[in-house]
Design a protein around this motif. Structure first.
Motif, PDB file in Angstrom:
ATOM      1  N   THR A   4     -31.483 -19.234  -6.524  1.00  0.00           N
ATOM      2  CA  THR A   4     -32.329 -18.500  -5.589  1.00  0.00           C
ATOM      3  C   THR A   4     -32.625 -17.109  -6.148  1.00  0.00           C
ATOM      4  O   THR A   4     -31.898 -16.622  -7.015  1.00  0.00           O
ATOM      5  CB  THR A   4     -31.643 -18.394  -4.202  1.00  0.00           C
ATOM      6  N   GLN A   5     -33.687 -16.506  -5.654  1.00  0.00           N
ATOM      7  CA  GLN A   5     -33.992 -15.137  -6.049  1.00  0.00           C
ATOM      8  C   GLN A   5     -33.113 -14.190  -5.243  1.00  0.00           C
ATOM      9  O   GLN A   5     -33.009 -14.308  -4.020  1.00  0.00           O
ATOM     10  CB  GLN A   5     -35.451 -14.805  -5.797  1.00  0.00           C
ATOM     11  N   PHE A  10     -32.223 -13.649 -10.386  1.00  0.00           N
ATOM     12  CA  PHE A  10     -31.829 -14.924  -9.816  1.00  0.00           C
ATOM     13  C   PHE A  10     -30.322 -14.996  -9.665  1.00  0.00           C
ATOM     14  O   PHE A  10     -29.580 -14.288 -10.332  1.00  0.00           O
ATOM     15  CB  PHE A  10     -32.308 -16.085 -10.705  1.00  0.00           C
TER      16      PHE A  10
END
Length: 46
Positions: A4-5, A10
């Motif tokens: 996920t960011q 990330f």
């Protein structure tokens, strides 16, 4: 688990079905990679 960011980069996202016990410590970072923990009802395939 997934990617996920987080911020400008990330990190690792870990989905849990229920909240861990109060005495459980979950990592916020693994080998310099940020970790995001989220409690969800039921995992769904994406």
């Amino acid at each position: 688990m997934g990617i996920t960011q987080i911020g400008g980069g990330f990190g690792l996202k870990v989905n849990l079905r229920e909240h861990p016990g109060a005495d459980t410590q979950l990592p916020t970072e693994v080998d310099g990679v940020p970790v995001q923990i989220e409690v969800i009802d039921k995992p769904q395939k994406q």
